[in-house]
Design a protein around this motif. Structure first.
Motif, PDB file in Angstrom:
ATOM      1  N   MET A  29      92.775  25.867  97.548  1.00  0.00           N
ATOM      2  CA  MET A  29      92.979  26.923  97.077  1.00  0.00           C
ATOM      3  C   MET A  29      92.965  28.147  98.058  1.00  0.00           C
ATOM      4  N   PRO A  30      93.857  29.073  98.065  1.00  0.00           N
ATOM      5  CA  PRO A  30      93.804  30.357  98.852  1.00  0.00           C
ATOM      6  C   PRO A  30      92.317  31.135  98.717  1.00  0.00           C
ATOM      7  N   ARG A  31      91.982  31.607  99.921  1.00  0.00           N
ATOM      8  CA  ARG A  31      90.799  32.552  99.945  1.00  0.00           C
ATOM      9  C   ARG A  31      91.067  33.787  99.311  1.00  0.00           C
ATOM     10  N   THR A  32      90.157  34.171  98.204  1.00  0.00           N
ATOM     11  CA  THR A  32      90.381  35.505  97.504  1.00  0.00           C
ATOM     12  C   THR A  32      90.138  36.737  98.352  1.00  0.00           C
ATOM     13  N   GLU A  33      90.873  37.523  98.383  1.00  0.00           N
ATOM     14  CA  GLU A  33      90.846  38.932  99.229  1.00  0.00           C
ATOM     15  C   GLU A  33      89.680  39.715  98.767  1.00  0.00           C
ATOM     16  N   HIS A  34      89.035  40.265  99.636  1.00  0.00           N
ATOM     17  CA  HIS A  34      87.617  40.832  99.607  1.00  0.00           C
ATOM     18  C   HIS A  34      87.661  42.227  99.500  1.00  0.00           C
ATOM     19  N   PHE A  35      87.683  43.083  98.534  1.00  0.00           N
ATOM     20  CA  PHE A  35      87.683  44.415  98.645  1.00  0.00           C
ATOM     21  C   PHE A  35      86.710  45.244  99.052  1.00  0.00           C
ATOM     22  N   ILE A  36      86.719  45.539 100.064  1.00  0.00           N
ATOM     23  CA  ILE A  36      85.518  46.415 100.642  1.00  0.00           C
ATOM     24  C   ILE A  36      85.356  47.681  99.967  1.00  0.00           C
ATOM     25  N   GLY A  37      86.194  48.381  99.741  1.00  0.00           N
ATOM     26  CA  GLY A  37      86.222  49.720  99.036  1.00  0.00           C
ATOM     27  C   GLY A  37      85.456  49.610  97.506  1.00  0.00           C
TER      28      GLY A  37
ATOM     29  N   ILE B 145      91.206  50.555 100.230  1.00  0.00           N
ATOM     30  CA  ILE B 145      90.284  50.855 101.495  1.00  0.00           C
ATOM     31  C   ILE B 145      90.579  49.624 102.184  1.00  0.00           C
ATOM     32  N   ALA B 146      90.905  49.676 103.522  1.00  0.00           N
ATOM     33  CA  ALA B 146      91.058  48.593 104.371  1.00  0.00           C
ATOM     34  C   ALA B 146      89.620  48.038 104.805  1.00  0.00           C
TER      35      ALA B 146
ATOM     36  N   ALA C 239      78.882  44.096 110.533  1.00  0.00           N
ATOM     37  CA  ALA C 239      77.445  44.881 109.811  1.00  0.00           C
ATOM     38  C   ALA C 239      78.052  45.466 108.796  1.00  0.00           C
ATOM     39  N   VAL C 240      79.113  46.414 108.678  1.00  0.00           N
ATOM     40  CA  VAL C 240      79.465  47.101 107.685  1.00  0.00           C
ATOM     41  C   VAL C 240      79.966  46.349 106.324  1.00  0.00           C
ATOM     42  N   VAL C 241      80.770  45.208 106.843  1.00  0.00           N
ATOM     43  CA  VAL C 241      81.134  44.315 105.758  1.00  0.00           C
ATOM     44  C   VAL C 241      80.048  43.910 105.103  1.00  0.00           C
ATOM     45  N   GLY C 242      78.875  43.267 105.890  1.00  0.00           N
ATOM     46  CA  GLY C 242      77.766  42.556 105.442  1.00  0.00           C
ATOM     47  C   GLY C 242      76.963  43.466 104.420  1.00  0.00           C
ATOM     48  N   TRP C 243      76.756  44.721 105.032  1.00  0.00           N
ATOM     49  CA  TRP C 243      76.084  45.356 103.894  1.00  0.00           C
ATOM     50  C   TRP C 243      76.867  46.210 102.864  1.00  0.00           C
ATOM     51  N   SER C 244      78.092  46.464 102.738  1.00  0.00           N
ATOM     52  CA  SER C 244      78.765  46.372 101.625  1.00  0.00           C
ATOM     53  C   SER C 244      78.534  45.529 100.654  1.00  0.00           C
ATOM     54  N   GLN C 245      78.669  44.207 101.050  1.00  0.00           N
ATOM     55  CA  GLN C 245      78.464  42.986  99.969  1.00  0.00           C
ATOM     56  C   GLN C 245      77.019  42.990  99.674  1.00  0.00           C
TER      57      GLN C 245
END
Length: 412
Positions: free
Chosen positions: A1-9, A311-312, A318-324
Motif C-alpha cells: 500500500m502506498p504511503r499516505t501523504e502527510h499534510f504538515i499544514g 503548505i509544503a 524537528a519541525v515535522v516532529g513537533w507538528s505531529q
C-alpha cells in the motif's frame, strides 16, 4: 500500500484551532469588564469548531479512502476511532468530577458555590437579562443526573438540546463520534461522486436551511439554540463537506493543479475578512449568530483547510516532529482545557492571598481570594501548561491505552 501523504499544514491547523477554542472559553476571565479587542477576536469559537469538523472529514477521507473504497473493513476503522476517543472522554469526565469536587470544597466566591455536576445553564439565543437570565441556571435532579450520565457514558450528550453537562466542551466528542459512525457508509459514496463541486454547493445550501427556518419562526430559545449548536445530525454537513473537499483536492492535484502566491494570498484574505466580518456582525442582530454558526462561514472554513493543505513539508525533522506531536494533542486540548483552567485560576487566586493567617482563618482567606482578579500576565503560563499537559496525556496515556484496546480488546 502506498504511503499516505502527510499534510504538515493541517497538523498545525488542528493544533491552532484547538488553541483558539481554549482562548474562546478562558481568556474572558482575564479581560473582564468592557469588551476589548482581544476578547472580541477570541469570541468566535464556533469558527474553530466548525473548521475542525471540516478538517476531520478531509483527513479521514485522505487516510481511509482509496479509489472510492475504504482501505480497511469498517469494523477496523470504527475500532480505531473508538479507541482514540473513548479513553480520553472517560479521563476528561473523571478529571472534571475531581476538579468540581475540589473547588466546591474550597468555595471561592462568587461562583464556586455552584460547582457541582448537577449545575447547568439552559442553552438559548434569546435576549435576556437580570432575573430572566438567572432563571436559565438549573440544578439537575437525580433522574436528570442519571440520564445525562448515561448519555455521557455512551458519548450521546450532544443529542441533549437543553443544556451542556459536566465538562461542556465534551459535546464535540459526542458529535465527532456520530460523524465516525457515518463515515464508512457515506465517505466512499461521496468520494465516488462526479461533479463534487456541485454536491459541495448542495450540502452548503442544505446546511443553511435549519438556521433559516429558526429565524423565520423567530425561534431563538430552547431547544432550537441547542439543536443548532451541537445536534450531530444538523452539524453533519460540515463533516461531509470536508470529505468532498478532499475528493476535489485529489482530483485537482491529479490534474496538475497549482496555486500561485497571488491566489494563496487571495484565499488567505478571504478567510481573514470572513473572520473579521463575523466578529463585527455578531455585535448586530441576533439572527447573525445562527447564520454564521450554521453554514454562512462554511466557504471560509473550506478555503482555510484547502490553503493549509497546500503548505509544503519543511526539511527540518524537528519541525515535522513537533507538528505531529502538537497536532495529535489537539483533541486533548479540546476536552481538557476547562478542568485545567479551573485548577489553574483557583490556584492563582489562592496563591495571591496565601499567608500564615490562612491557617487561623481559612474562610477569610477564601473570601479574599474571591475578590482577587486574575492577572493577565499569568495567562500565557496557563496556555503553556495546558499544552504541556495535553501533549503528555496524549503520548503517555491516550496512545498506550489505544494500543492496548486495539490489540487486546478490539482485536484490530
Amino acid at each position: 500500500m502506498p504511503r499516505t501523504e502527510h499534510f504538515i499544514g493541517l497538523e498545525w491547523l488542528r493544533f491552532l484551532l484547538a488553541i483558539y477554542v481554549v482562548l474562546f472559553h478562558t481568556v474572558h476571565a482575564y479581560v473582564e469588564g468592557e469588551p476589548t479587542w482581544l476578547s472580541e477576536l477570541a469570541g468566535v469559537g464556533f469558527f474553530a469548531t466548525s473548521s475542525f469538523f471540516v478538517l476531520s472529514g478531509f483527513l479521514l477521507a485522505h487516510v481511509y479512502c482509496r479509489q472510492g473504497e475504504l482501505r480497511e473493513p469498517a469494523r477496523h476503522f470504527l475500532g480505531k476511532r473508538l479507541a482514540n476517543l473513548y479513553p480520553l472522554h472517560l479521563f476528561s469526565l473523571l478529571l472534571t468530577a475531581i476538579v468540581l469536587t475540589i473547588i466546591a470544597k474550597l468555595g471561592i466566591p462568587p461562583d464556586d458555590a455552584k460547582a457541582s455536576l448537577r449545575y447547568v445553564v439552559y442553552d438559548t439565543n434569546e435576549e435576556l437579562s437580570g432575573e430572566a437570565r438567572d432563571a436559565l441556571e438549573y440544578f439537575m435532579n437525580n433522574r436528570e443526573l442519571a440520564l445525562n450520565f448515561v448519555l455521557q457514558l455512551f458519548m450521546l450528550q450532544a443529542w441533549n438540546p437543553l443544556y451542556l453537562t459536566f465538562n461542556p466542551p465534551l459535546w464535540s466528542i459526542s458529535t465527532l463520534f456520530f460523524f465516525y459512525l457515518c463515515f464508512p457508509l457515506l465517505a466512499p459514496r461521496l468520494m465516488r461522486l462526479r461533479h463534487k463541486g456541485w454536491w459541495l454547493l448542495a450540502i452548503a445550501a442544505l446546511y443553511l436551511l435549519p438556521p433559516l427556518w429558526a429565524i423565520q419562526q423567530d425561534a431563538y430559545g430552547i431547544p432550537v439554540t441547542g439543536m443548532l449548536h451541537r445536534m450531530p445530525l444538523l452539524r453533519l454537513p460540515e463533516f461531509l463537506a470536508g470529505i468532498l473537499l478532499c475528493g476535489l483536492f485529489r482530483e485537482w492535484r491529479a490534474a496538475g493543479g497549482q496555486l500561485g502566491i497571488a491566489a494563496r494570498l487571495a484565499l488567505a484574505a478571504f478567510v481573514l475578512v470572513s473572520f473579521l466580518a463575523t466578529v463585527w456582525l455578531l455585535k448586530g442582530e441576533r439572527y447573525w449568530y445562527f447564520l454564521l454558526h450554521n453554514g454562512l462561514l462554511l466557504p471560509a472554513q473550506l478555503a482555510l483547510v484547502w490553503l493549509c493543505a497546500l503548505i509544503a513539508t519543511p526539511r527540518s525533522a524537528a519541525v515535522v516532529g513537533w507538528s505531529q506531536r502538537l497536532g495529535a494533542a489537539s483533541l486533548p486540548l479540546f476536552v481538557l482545557h476547562v478542568p485545567v483552567f479551573i485548577l489553574f485560576s483557583r490556584s492563582e487566586k489562592l496563591l495571591g492571598v496565601v499567608s500564615a493567617e490562612c491557617l487561623e482563618d481559612w474562610a477569610d482567606c477564601v473570601a479574599q481570594a474571591g475578590e482577587l482578579a486574575l492577572t493577565p500576565a499569568f495567562y500565557p503560563l496557563y496556555l503553556g501548561l495546558c499544552i504541556v499537559v495535553c501533549v503528555l496525556v496524549q503520548e503517555r496515556a491516550v496512545v498506550p491505552v489505544r494500543r492496548f484496546l486495539l490489540r487486546r480488546v478490539l482485536k484490530v
